[in-house]
Design a protein around this motif. Structure first.
Motif, PDB file in Angstrom:
ATOM      1  N   THR A 194      32.807  21.572  45.219  1.00 55.20           N
ATOM      2  CA  THR A 194      31.599  21.997  44.507  1.00 55.20           C
ATOM      3  C   THR A 194      30.331  21.843  45.341  1.00 55.20           C
ATOM      4  O   THR A 194      29.478  22.742  45.340  1.00 55.20           O
ATOM      5  CB  THR A 194      31.473  21.213  43.191  1.00 55.20           C
ATOM      6  N   PRO A 195      30.116  20.723  46.079  1.00 57.22           N
ATOM      7  CA  PRO A 195      28.910  20.626  46.914  1.00 57.22           C
ATOM      8  C   PRO A 195      28.809  21.733  47.954  1.00 57.22           C
ATOM      9  O   PRO A 195      27.730  22.287  48.189  1.00 57.22           O
ATOM     10  CB  PRO A 195      29.054  19.240  47.573  1.00 57.22           C
ATOM     11  N   ALA A 198      27.913  24.926  46.246  1.00 57.33           N
ATOM     12  CA  ALA A 198      26.489  24.937  45.900  1.00 57.33           C
ATOM     13  C   ALA A 198      25.639  25.277  47.123  1.00 57.33           C
ATOM     14  O   ALA A 198      24.677  26.057  47.029  1.00 57.33           O
ATOM     15  CB  ALA A 198      26.076  23.579  45.328  1.00 57.33           C
ATOM     16  N   THR A 199      26.005  24.723  48.267  1.00 57.51           N
ATOM     17  CA  THR A 199      25.289  25.052  49.503  1.00 57.51           C
ATOM     18  C   THR A 199      25.418  26.533  49.837  1.00 57.51           C
ATOM     19  O   THR A 199      24.436  27.198  50.192  1.00 57.51           O
ATOM     20  CB  THR A 199      25.841  24.207  50.664  1.00 57.51           C
ATOM     21  N   PHE A 264      17.374  22.426  43.892  1.00 56.17           N
ATOM     22  CA  PHE A 264      18.728  22.377  44.438  1.00 56.17           C
ATOM     23  C   PHE A 264      18.777  21.958  45.903  1.00 56.17           C
ATOM     24  O   PHE A 264      19.817  22.094  46.540  1.00 56.17           O
ATOM     25  CB  PHE A 264      19.403  23.751  44.290  1.00 56.17           C
ATOM     26  N   ARG A 266      18.941  19.090  47.258  1.00 52.97           N
ATOM     27  CA  ARG A 266      19.873  17.997  47.554  1.00 52.97           C
ATOM     28  C   ARG A 266      21.288  18.516  47.776  1.00 52.97           C
ATOM     29  O   ARG A 266      22.078  17.892  48.494  1.00 52.97           O
ATOM     30  CB  ARG A 266      19.862  16.975  46.421  1.00 52.97           C
ATOM     31  N   TYR A 267      21.613  19.672  47.174  1.00 51.52           N
ATOM     32  CA  TYR A 267      22.954  20.219  47.353  1.00 51.52           C
ATOM     33  C   TYR A 267      23.155  20.740  48.769  1.00 51.52           C
ATOM     34  O   TYR A 267      24.286  20.777  49.264  1.00 51.52           O
ATOM     35  CB  TYR A 267      23.206  21.345  46.355  1.00 51.52           C
ATOM     36  N   GLU A 270      23.938  17.600  50.738  1.00 52.53           N
ATOM     37  CA  GLU A 270      25.211  17.064  50.278  1.00 52.53           C
ATOM     38  C   GLU A 270      26.375  17.935  50.695  1.00 52.53           C
ATOM     39  O   GLU A 270      27.436  17.443  51.098  1.00 52.53           O
ATOM     40  CB  GLU A 270      25.182  16.923  48.755  1.00 52.53           C
ATOM     41  N   GLY A 271      26.198  19.251  50.617  1.00 55.85           N
ATOM     42  CA  GLY A 271      27.288  20.158  50.954  1.00 55.85           C
ATOM     43  C   GLY A 271      27.641  20.135  52.420  1.00 55.85           C
ATOM     44  O   GLY A 271      28.788  20.375  52.797  1.00 55.85           O
TER      45      GLY A 271
END
Length: 279
Positions: A194-195, A198-199, A264, A266-267, A270-271
């Protein structure tokens, strides 16, 4: 302890200075949208509009060709959503195949896919245009949206690297529990990537929202124009360009971009930085 030390002050002074330097073009664009078009470049060294007007926003929203600017925003939103869905679905499946499935020539085809990252769009632009012309897809979103459902090399590479960090023991445990290949992807792999998805979605949004070359090639009717193409129409080589209206609508077109970034961002980190599993 007192945190307001000289080191703290110097750090925030430098960071604030760089932030202002990077944001200055956006600030200049915003303030210029409230200036009279004829004075924008004459008074380019001054941020304060004299006089301060709102008519640029009114004129820009009126659009052209009998279509207000909301039509172009709606067209772009449809373009972005369809492309984003295509990228996520196709790239996730293709990346899963490269990362987990064994088939003849897997390394070769993965290398070919990576090699396509080196090809500039101009190389494939004419062949694609001929193909879409023969299919009768010109002046529609099909040439812009359909290729997204066949994957994007950058997103595939990102997802492949992410999936490879997921232990294969999870796949083996799911197989023992009776899961087939697609169920492993849907129940095990997909939630864990999911990360990275999202990226990919954020980058897909940015690149699609700002896409100008594609709409210029394939869209001919003003009713189907996207935001980037509509902004370009405010410029003219034969008459006076309406810079004020273009700057005003440019500010409006940046609102979704800033909202996506602030909500968004942070994604993105994180990604790219996480390893697929969290302790």
């Amino acid at each position: 302890m007192n945190k307001f030390t000289p080191k703290w002050f110097l750090y925030h002074l430098l960071v604030g200075g760089f932030a202002i330097l990077l944001l200055y073009p956006v600030i200049w664009l915003l303030m210029s949208s409230f200036k009279v078009s004829e004075q924008i470049f004459i008074t380019a060294d001054s941020l304060i509009p004299r006089p301060f007007i709102l008519s640029n926003y009114v004129q820009g929203w009126e659009g052209f060709g009998g279509h207000h600017f909301g039509v172009f925003i709606k067209n772009t939103a449809v373009f972005v959503v369809l492309t984003l869905i295509g990228h996520l679905v196709s790239c996730a499946l293709i990346a899963y195949g490269f990362a987990r499935l064994k088939f003849a020539g897997r390394s070769f085809w993965f290398g070919v896919m990576i090699f396509t990252l080196l090809l500039p769009y101009e190389v494939v632009m004419i062949p694609q245009y001929i193909i879409f012309s023969e299919l009768g897809w010109l002046n529609s979103l099909k040439p812009l949206v359909v290729p997204a459902y066949f994957g994007h090399p950058f997103f595939i590479f990102l997802l492949v690297q992410f999936i490879r960090t997921i232990p294969r023991e999870l796949d083996e445990a799911a197989t023992i529990d009776g899961c087939n290949t697609f169920q492993i992807f849907y129940r095990i792999i997909l939630p864990l990537i999911t990360p990275a998805l999202a990226t990919s979605a954020i980058f897909s949004f940015y690149w699609t929202w700002d896409n100008l070359l594609g709409p210029v090639l394939y869209l001919n009717s003003p009713s189907k124009y996207t935001v980037s193409l509509a902004l370009n129409m405010f410029l003219s080589n034969e008459t006076v360009s309406n810079w004020g209206a273009m700057f005003a609508m440019s500010i409006l077109s940046l609102v979704p971009v800033f909202l996506v970034f602030f909500f968004f961002q942070r994604y993105v980190v994180e990604g790219i930085s996480t390893s697929g599993l969290k302790g």
